[in-house]
Design a protein around this motif. Structure first.
Motif, PDB file in Angstrom:
ATOM      1  N   TYR A  50       0.837  -1.193   0.000  1.00  0.00           N
ATOM      2  CA  TYR A  50       0.000   0.000   0.000  1.00  0.00           C
ATOM      3  C   TYR A  50       0.874   1.245   0.000  1.00  0.00           C
ATOM      4  O   TYR A  50       0.560   2.240  -0.622  1.00  0.00           O
ATOM      5  CB  TYR A  50      -0.931  -0.001   1.210  1.00  0.00           C
ATOM      6  N   ARG A  73       1.341  -8.566  -4.650  1.00  0.00           N
ATOM      7  CA  ARG A  73      -0.087  -8.360  -4.368  1.00  0.00           C
ATOM      8  C   ARG A  73      -0.913  -9.585  -4.756  1.00  0.00           C
ATOM      9  O   ARG A  73      -1.922  -9.867  -4.135  1.00  0.00           O
ATOM     10  CB  ARG A  73      -0.594  -7.129  -5.120  1.00  0.00           C
ATOM     11  N   PRO A  84     -12.803  -1.338   4.797  1.00  0.00           N
ATOM     12  CA  PRO A  84     -13.576  -0.411   3.975  1.00  0.00           C
ATOM     13  C   PRO A  84     -14.294  -1.144   2.840  1.00  0.00           C
ATOM     14  O   PRO A  84     -13.710  -1.990   2.170  1.00  0.00           O
ATOM     15  CB  PRO A  84     -12.515   0.539   3.411  1.00  0.00           C
TER      16      PRO A  84
ATOM     17  N   THR B  91     -11.582   2.809   0.944  1.00  0.00           N
ATOM     18  CA  THR B  91     -11.629   1.693  -0.002  1.00  0.00           C
ATOM     19  C   THR B  91     -10.436   1.713  -0.950  1.00  0.00           C
ATOM     20  O   THR B  91     -10.118   0.705  -1.560  1.00  0.00           O
ATOM     21  CB  THR B  91     -12.922   1.727  -0.834  1.00  0.00           C
ATOM     22  N   VAL B  92      -9.782   2.876  -1.032  1.00  0.00           N
ATOM     23  CA  VAL B  92      -8.599   2.964  -1.895  1.00  0.00           C
ATOM     24  C   VAL B  92      -7.553   1.950  -1.445  1.00  0.00           C
ATOM     25  O   VAL B  92      -6.789   1.422  -2.254  1.00  0.00           O
ATOM     26  CB  VAL B  92      -8.036   4.413  -1.887  1.00  0.00           C
ATOM     27  N   GLU B  93      -7.566   1.632  -0.147  1.00  0.00           N
ATOM     28  CA  GLU B  93      -6.574   0.701   0.380  1.00  0.00           C
ATOM     29  C   GLU B  93      -6.746  -0.703  -0.210  1.00  0.00           C
ATOM     30  O   GLU B  93      -5.778  -1.353  -0.579  1.00  0.00           O
ATOM     31  CB  GLU B  93      -6.696   0.652   1.908  1.00  0.00           C
ATOM     32  N   THR B  94      -8.004  -1.153  -0.308  1.00  0.00           N
ATOM     33  CA  THR B  94      -8.225  -2.465  -0.912  1.00  0.00           C
ATOM     34  C   THR B  94      -8.027  -2.398  -2.425  1.00  0.00           C
ATOM     35  O   THR B  94      -7.617  -3.361  -3.044  1.00  0.00           O
ATOM     36  CB  THR B  94      -9.646  -2.983  -0.615  1.00  0.00           C
ATOM     37  N   LEU B  95      -8.315  -1.222  -2.980  1.00  0.00           N
ATOM     38  CA  LEU B  95      -8.197  -1.080  -4.436  1.00  0.00           C
ATOM     39  C   LEU B  95      -6.732  -1.139  -4.877  1.00  0.00           C
ATOM     40  O   LEU B  95      -6.378  -1.893  -5.781  1.00  0.00           O
ATOM     41  CB  LEU B  95      -8.835   0.246  -4.861  1.00  0.00           C
ATOM     42  N   VAL B  96      -5.868  -0.363  -4.232  1.00  0.00           N
ATOM     43  CA  VAL B  96      -4.489  -0.323  -4.716  1.00  0.00           C
ATOM     44  C   VAL B  96      -3.648  -1.498  -4.211  1.00  0.00           C
ATOM     45  O   VAL B  96      -2.529  -1.683  -4.673  1.00  0.00           O
ATOM     46  CB  VAL B  96      -3.768   1.006  -4.370  1.00  0.00           C
ATOM     47  N   THR B  97      -4.181  -2.306  -3.286  1.00  0.00           N
ATOM     48  CA  THR B  97      -3.432  -3.500  -2.907  1.00  0.00           C
ATOM     49  C   THR B  97      -3.925  -4.717  -3.693  1.00  0.00           C
ATOM     50  O   THR B  97      -3.434  -5.820  -3.498  1.00  0.00           O
ATOM     51  CB  THR B  97      -3.529  -3.785  -1.385  1.00  0.00           C
ATOM     52  N   ALA B  98      -4.898  -4.512  -4.568  1.00  0.00           N
ATOM     53  CA  ALA B  98      -5.285  -5.575  -5.497  1.00  0.00           C
ATOM     54  C   ALA B  98      -4.257  -5.584  -6.636  1.00  0.00           C
ATOM     55  O   ALA B  98      -3.583  -4.576  -6.865  1.00  0.00           O
ATOM     56  CB  ALA B  98      -6.683  -5.300  -6.042  1.00  0.00           C
ATOM     57  N   ILE B 100      -3.691  -4.719  -9.515  1.00  0.00           N
ATOM     58  CA  ILE B 100      -4.000  -3.895 -10.681  1.00  0.00           C
ATOM     59  C   ILE B 100      -3.107  -2.661 -10.644  1.00  0.00           C
ATOM     60  O   ILE B 100      -2.692  -2.228  -9.567  1.00  0.00           O
ATOM     61  CB  ILE B 100      -5.486  -3.433 -10.679  1.00  0.00           C
TER      62      ILE B 100
END
Lengths: 319, 249
Positions: A50, A73, A84, B91-98, B100
């Motif tokens: 992150y 990842r 979240p 939610t950015v945390e789950t998004l950028v640790t996916a 992609i």
């Protein structure tokens, strides 16, 4: 599996993590323990790509979090502390969305969603997959977060405070699930609750103020408290002070505390080093003709150790 | 590509879920309708400002120009939540640790909001149908006008998306977005006549509405195409860089 070397993170001028190094073996369940604000979440966030470290490195399965970020990842399932979620999405919809971000082919997505739904108590006893995420209680959100993490069945699970906000029944179920997951995954979970880590983890890493203060198996750490040596005895037959005084004259008794319990004198004898003075105490009671109803070594709890190391650290910092 | 599509679909669904998008869409269509209909009885200004005026030639040109101006406000309002909301809610945390890339995230979000915008544009076909009842509009104006609107919309939405990466507060993102888009869609046209020699040329060349006007006349101007496409690409690139830089702070 995970190798953290000299990890340091500055947030502007605030030092959040200070030169931490540790290793996590494949297939172990590691508890990342520390008081609030110790730098647990920061370390986990760096591990999961992150944010980058200021100094030092983290490798997962031999891959660096900075240079092989996407590959790292793919191997990690990360549940952030606050779990979240998008409030307008439905549970099933969200899980399918995450599944396709996780490279799960369209044909297998429904099966994957069903599998994790079952495992995280989302489809049974009550089918929650049609509920909106925004309407869910804290416990259910937590389950959705965990289900999401398991979708692609990653070798490494990183769970930031997985049981926070759950009721006792749910906590127990979550612990059981984590233990079960530990059989075929490498799990890192953070917590500031010691009992939790003590029950589920095979290895414990304690940090405080951004620094690593102790690590080892729960038994190893417990041993370090026991090393202090404390013996508890309850004796009757003379004045409390007299008994305590006699106990104080024993070799290797460093300190004697006593209290009254309905005519019995309860002694807490701290010994020097690793010595065991239970035998000496028995002889003392026997020789004086005193009655002895309890005689045991106080096994130090991890709680004591945790408080001890974190307290010492904060005292040092204050001093 | 598949992941961009996945992200775009979620974003589109999220946009349709947000009451604000509906309000913005409705106001956009109201502005168009006001322009399109005959002047109301209380109107004392010029009747040229309207399209369906009795005894006067009707053209869709004015409609496209109206849409171009309306987009200065509408685009940033449609894009303000795209990144800001993810950052605020975490939610950015789950998004950028996916697994992609940041570019995929930005492109997915852009494609999602473009989808909503295209639906909005499609609903303006009502005006075209009404026009067909009374007259035979020039096919070139219609096709080029919509192409121009698509290009202008892409550029403005990309600018709005960029504004959304700058802050976690949606309202601030909208204000910044309107400011940035105004620099292209409002100010150059207003300022150009009042500026000294070299600057007025710069302002004229930056004027998004002038390029749109060319399209709305039924002309295909490659300068306009390049102008809008490079703005879109530029703002998308900046958005990706801003998203990346969030990790370093």
């Amino acid at each position: 599996m995970i190798d953290v070397k000299h990890l340091t993170k500055w947030y502007g001028r605030v030092l959040a993590v200070d030169n931490i190094s540790f290793e996590v073996a494949k297939g172990s369940v590691v508890g990342f323990l520390g008081p609030n604000g110790a730098g647990k979440s920061t370390t986990l966030k760096i591990m999961t790509c992150y944010m980058p470290p200021t100094r030092g490195s983290v490798t997962v399965d031999g891959l660096d979090v900075l240079s092989d970020s996407l590959e790292v990842r793919r191997r990690i399932g990360y549940m952030p502390e606050s779990v979240p979620l998008y409030p307008e999405m439905r549970v099933g919809e969200y899980l399918r969305f995450r599944a396709s971000l996780r490279d799960i082919p369209a044909k297998e997505q429904s099966a994957a969603v069903q599998r994790v739904g079952k495992r995280c108590w989302l489809s049974e006893p009550e089918d929650m997959t049609r509920r909106r995420l925004g309407d869910l209680s804290r416990g259910y959100k937590q389950r959705v977060g965990l289900a999401e993490v398991l979708l692609h069945d990653p070798p490494v699970l990183v769970l930031d405070e997985p049981t926070i906000g759950l009721d006792p029944g749910q906590i127990r179920a979550m612990r059981a699930l984590i233990t079960e997951l530990g059989e075929d995954h490498t799990v890192i979970l953070s917590s500031h609750i010691l009992a939790e880590v003590e029950q589920t983890c095979s290895q414990i890493v304690i940090i405080q103020g951004g620094r690593l203060v102790a690590q080892g198996t729960p038994n190893e750490l417990r041993q370090r408290v026991v090393g202090q040596g404390k013996v508890i005895a309850e004796i009757r037959g003379a004045e409390s002070k007299q008994i305590a005084g006699a106990a104080g004259t024993l070799d290797n008794a460093a300190r004697v505390d006593h209290s009254d319990h309905n005519g019995w004198t309860r002694l807490e004898v701290t010994t020097r080093g690793e010595t065991d003075i239970r035998g000496d105490l028995y002889k003392l009671a026997h020789n004086n003709g005193w009655e002895l109803r309890e005689l045991r070594r106080a096994t130090g709890s991890l709680e004591d150790f945790f408080v001890q190391v974190t307290y010492e650290q904060s005292m040092q910092q204050a001093g | 590509m598949g992941k961009i599509w996945t992200l775009a679909r979620r974003e589109l669904a999220g946009t349709f879920f947000s009451p604000l998008a509906w309000v913005v869409g409705a106001l956009f269509l109201c502005a168009c309708a006001f322009k399109f209909c005959p002047p109301p009885a209380f109107w004392s200004g010029s009747r040229d400002a309207f399209i369906l005026v009795p005894h006067q030639q009707a053209s869709l040109r004015g409609l496209f120009e109206m849409m171009g101006v309306a987009m200065v406000v509408a685009a940033p309002l449609l894009t303000m939540r795209l990144v800001a909301e993810e950052v605020r809610s975490g939610t950015v945390e789950t998004l950028v640790t996916a697994p992609i890339t940041d570019a995929q995230i930005i492109l997915g979000k852009f494609a999602g909001v473009m989808g909503f915008y295209m639906a909005l544009l499609a609903s303006t076909v009502v005006f075209l149908v009404l026009m067909l009842i009374f007259a035979t509009p020039d096919a070139g104006v219609v096709i080029m006008g919509y192409l121009g609107m698509l290009l202008l919309g892409a550029a403005f939405l990309a600018a709005g998306l960029f504004a959304s990466t700058l802050t976690r507060y949606q309202l601030l993102a909208a204000v910044i977005g309107i400011g940035v888009v105004s620099l292209l869609g409002i100010f150059p046209g207003r300022l150009a006549p009042h500026l000294p020699a070299p600057l007025n040329q710069v302002a004229a060349n930056l004027n998004a509405q002038a390029y749109l006007r060319d399209f709305a006349r039924g002309m295909f101007d490659s300068r306009g195409l390049i102008y809008f496409l490079s703005l879109t690409a530029g703002f998308l690139f900046l958005s990706v860089k801003m998203l990346e830089s969030k990790r370093w702070r």
